[in-house]
Design a protein around this motif. Structure first.
Motif, PDB file in Angstrom:
ATOM      1  N   PRO A 231     -12.123 -90.570 -43.124  1.00 40.87           N
ATOM      2  CA  PRO A 231     -11.836 -89.582 -44.167  1.00 40.87           C
ATOM      3  C   PRO A 231     -10.451 -88.964 -43.968  1.00 40.87           C
ATOM      4  CG  PRO A 231     -14.066 -89.301 -43.346  1.00 40.87           C
ATOM      5  CD  PRO A 231     -13.411 -90.310 -42.448  1.00 40.87           C
ATOM      6  N   THR A 601     -17.317 -84.995 -44.006  1.00 40.49           N
ATOM      7  CA  THR A 601     -17.054 -85.248 -45.413  1.00 40.49           C
ATOM      8  C   THR A 601     -18.305 -84.898 -46.209  1.00 40.49           C
ATOM      9  OG1 THR A 601     -16.111 -86.843 -46.991  1.00 40.49           O
ATOM     10  CG2 THR A 601     -17.763 -87.691 -45.433  1.00 40.49           C
ATOM     11  N   THR A 671     -17.641 -89.777 -37.988  1.00 46.79           N
ATOM     12  CA  THR A 671     -17.740 -89.007 -39.228  1.00 46.79           C
ATOM     13  C   THR A 671     -19.171 -88.532 -39.438  1.00 46.79           C
ATOM     14  OG1 THR A 671     -15.951 -90.315 -40.228  1.00 46.79           O
ATOM     15  CG2 THR A 671     -17.423 -89.157 -41.743  1.00 46.79           C
ATOM     16  N   LYS A 702     -12.962 -82.929 -48.875  1.00 46.79           N
ATOM     17  CA  LYS A 702     -13.449 -84.209 -48.352  1.00 46.79           C
ATOM     18  C   LYS A 702     -13.245 -84.430 -46.867  1.00 46.79           C
ATOM     19  CE  LYS A 702     -15.396 -86.091 -51.907  1.00 46.79           C
ATOM     20  NZ  LYS A 702     -16.869 -86.170 -51.923  1.00 46.79           N
ATOM     21  N   VAL A 703     -12.530 -83.553 -46.183  1.00 37.71           N
ATOM     22  CA  VAL A 703     -12.388 -83.757 -44.741  1.00 37.71           C
ATOM     23  C   VAL A 703     -12.026 -82.446 -44.059  1.00 37.71           C
ATOM     24  CG1 VAL A 703      -9.935 -84.407 -44.912  1.00 37.71           C
ATOM     25  CG2 VAL A 703     -11.288 -85.168 -42.951  1.00 37.71           C
TER      26      VAL A 703
END
Length: 716
Positions: A231, A601, A671, A702-703
């Protein structure tokens, strides 16, 4: 594979009697028919509508359940100053209290002390009226909407590359007719299941599908090739692919020379991202990079489609620009069944920003800082151009200013207490504001914090237009009357405007609003002047339908057919050429370290939608997806001592969320993933980062850097 849809393949099947309308959820705006059942309506398929051909996901097929009075708000609520509780009230006192709260903030602190926050699910008419209300009645620049969290990065990249932003510059059905789709950060099998039929038919027609996603999602399972980058590294991945396109001699130089500018700069930036470097950054092996380039470049036609994966970053605009550069270098945009497109998420995410509820835009996708645009819209509204306020804060910045610079907020159709980044901070800001009024159909987590809650009509109880992800303008038709005690958002704005000194200009009739909207958008990039309820209704079953821009009839009186496919002759730039934008990879705003060694994420699941305020109230959907979870790779779970179904805590610099572990090999070992539909201790957006893209002002959903901890029995 079960993609959550029921299927019909052709328009020839008999349709049940009832009212033709559209699903209230995602930007597919699937056609459906509402059939009376004695006490209300039920959802039936509508096979003739070309986007979904009758297919509906579980959300769409159960949408009518929220129309029942017991599932939603049916009376205004006001906060009792003695007890601090929300109590029922009559409409007159609730509206009076709302008008007074907005007036007091303006009188005591100035016009910009009043904020307005809209939603990507509002119809075009409501989004238009809300923007007009903010700028005329309240005189405030402080208006934005939750669509800022949707595809604002793609919008910014589209404008600087092509001069115009429309989610898909071609009909969705074209996807099945291209040679290869490079799908980046999208999981339509769960987010918009009826769209999967186009990917399935693509492969049935001999085309290929390449999916870029850090997780092996349901959509990735369909792919010929799945690339799983870390990510936050999509920008490097796109640059690495473009490097290989150049190095392997796959550039369409004739197209580049004839229809673009800026190639030298973009080429130079890409050549600094050689394959081995990109492998180290992204974790994607060089052989997979080379195979992706071969698959994408082999056919005569191909598409790059992006979604929230590459967009919801503090470098989201540059990331999308990198994918657009790849499409341009290979000669894809502006050709039949080829190009770049963005899969818009929210039901009216496209139309919502075109109509003026975004901080920097006026109706017709006009720029608020453009003198000619201001003059045109001010002329339609009957006010001097210099009376219109300038651009205001973006969505997160507006929410973060509550209780400080912004003392009162009118919120319509959004639930930022669950959906905004760094949601704990946003919740505190909501609690600190002097006055908060919320218009909603349910008592959402945000509405629970309000001073006034106004119950408003739903999609099936009102008529209005929406604009789907392809720029197709659609008509949602009223199918039944709302319960007693419920009013439309347009009626609310009409009443508030009158109480604040504007007796005219805010009609409650949606078609009257649409007629004004047509004039306000006329001549703008998103031109609706040639549309009408009559024309939209007459063409909805057509394969092409009516897409904007659709200008007013010419001197000969002929009606414009709309524009289903953009850029075939020229791009919407002054010289008609697309622009390459040189971009360079940079790290995420927050990289892993010793204290937070993992990447978090977030995303959606099949049975829930956005903040879940509506879908969590549908029994079947809640049974299918009852709560949040934390997705962990088996190696990570073993290292942590985490067991399937047992609670774990995900911790970032902003807070802590607890949810059951879900152990799967479909995710990278470095992740973790959480869906974001739930409030409470499992609220994923407690953890997410509010770092903003400098161009789009998109937060970095998203990260972010995270760690996962076991939860002791004493903590449960």
């Amino acid at each position: 594979m079960d993609d959550g849809t029921s299927r019909r393949d052709g328009p020839g099947e008999a349709e049940a009697p009832g009212t033709d309308t559209h699903c209230p959820y995602c930007a597919l705006q699937c056609g459906m028919r509402l059939v009376p059942d004695g006490t209300g309506v039920t959802v039936a398929e509508r096979p003739a509508f070309p986007v979904n051909r009758g297919a509906l996901c579980g959300k769409g097929s159960s949408a009518a359940e929220l129309l029942a009075p017991g599932a939603r708000l049916t009376t205004p609520l006001v906060r009792d100053p003695a007890t601090g509780e929300l109590v029922p009230a009559d409409w007159e006192s609730a509206l009076a209290r709302t008008a007074e709260g907005l007036r007091r903030a303006r009188e005591e602190h100035g016009a910009d002390a009043v904020g307005v926050f809209g939603g990507g699910g509002l119809t075009n008419e409501k989004a238009y009226a809300l923007g007009k209300f903010a700028r005329l009645v309240l005189g405030t620049s402080q208006i934005d909407y939750n669509g800022r969290f949707c595809m604002s990065s793609a919008a910014a990249a589209n404008v600087r590359a092509f001069g115009l932003d429309r989610g898909l510059p071609f009909p969705l059905a074209d996807v099945s007719r291209t040679g290869c789709v490079l799908l980046v950060g999208a999981n339509p099998a769960e987010t918009m299941p009826p769209a999967v039929r186009h990917l399935t038919r693509l492969r049935e027609n001999g085309g290929t599908l390449v999916v870029v996603d850090p997780r092996r999602t349901r959509t990735a399972e369909l792919a010929d090739l799945h690339l799983a980058p870390r990510p936050g590294t999509d920008l490097a991945l796109a640059l690495g692919l473009l490097h290989l396109v150049v190095a392997e001699g796959r550039v369409d130089q004739d197209f580049v020379d004839a229809r673009t500018t800026g190639w030298a700069g973009a080429r130079g930036a890409a050549m600094a991202h050689w394959p081995e470097l990109v492998e180290r950054i992204t974790g994607v092996p060089v052989p997979e990079l080379r195979r992706a380039v071969r698959l994408f470049c082999a056919p005569e036609s191909a598409m790059v489609l992006t979604a929230r994966g590459p967009e919801q970053h503090a470098k989201g605009t540059d990331t999308v620009s990198a994918w657009i550069n790849l499409a341009l270098a290979t000669g894809r945009p502006g050709r039949p069944f080829s190009g770049y497109g963005c899969l818009t998420g929210q039901g009216n995410g496209q139309g919502g920003r075109e109509m003026g509820q975004k901080a920097d835009q006026l109706p017709g996708y006009r720029r608020l800082d453009d003198p000619a645009a201001r003059a045109h819209v001010a002329g339609v509204w009957g006010v001097p151009p210099d009376s219109l306020p300038g651009p205001g804060r973006s969505a997160f910045e507006l929410l973060d200013a509550l209780g400080e610079d912004v003392h009162a907020l009118l919120l319509m159709g959004s639930n930022p207490v669950v959906s905004a980044p760094d949601a704990g901070r946003v919740t505190e800001r909501m609690r600190s504001v002097d006055f908060l009024a919320v218009c909603d159909v349910v008592l959402s987590e945000t509405a629970r914090l309000a001073d006034v809650v106004l119950p408003v009509t739903q999609w099936a109880e009102e008529t209005g237009t929406t604009t789907g992800l392809e720029g197709r303008v659609l008509l949602r038709r009223k199918a039944l009357d709302p319960p007693p005690g419920v009013r439309s958002d347009l009626a609310v704005l009409n009443s508030l405007a009158a109480r604040l000194g504007w007796e005219k200009g805010f009609p409650a009739d949606p078609e009257e609003v649409f007629e004004e909207l047509r004039r306000a958008t006329s001549g703008g990039p998103a031109d609706y002047a040639g549309l009408s309820y009559r024309r939209i209704a007459a063409t909805e079953h057509d394969e092409e339908g009516l897409h904007w821009p659709c200008p007013a009839p010419g001197p000969d009186g002929a009606e414009h057919p709309g524009t289903p496919r953009l850029f075939l002759d020229r791009f919407a730039t002054p010289d008609g050429r697309a622009r390459f934008v040189p971009v360079t990879h940079r790290p995420a705003a927050e990289e892993p370290d010793a204290a937070y060694p993992l990447r978090l994420t977030t995303g959606r699941v099949l049975a829930q939608y956005q903040s879940g305020a509506q879908t969590r109230r549908v029994a079947a959907l809640s049974a299918a997806a009852p709560g949040p979870y934390v997705e962990l790779h088996p190696r990570l779970a073993e290292r942590l001592g985490a067991a399937e179904g047992e609670p774990v805590a995900v911790v970032t610099r902003r807070g802590r969320a607890v949810a059951p572990a879900r152990i799967t090999r479909s995710i990278r070992a470095d992740t973790v993933f959480m869906p974001f539909h739930w409030p409470g201790e499992g609220r994923a957006n407690t953890l997410t980062h509010a770092a903003l893209d400098p161009d789009s002002r998109m937060p970095e959903f998203k990260v972010c850097a995270a760690r996962v901890e076991p939860v002791d029995a004493a903590d449960r």
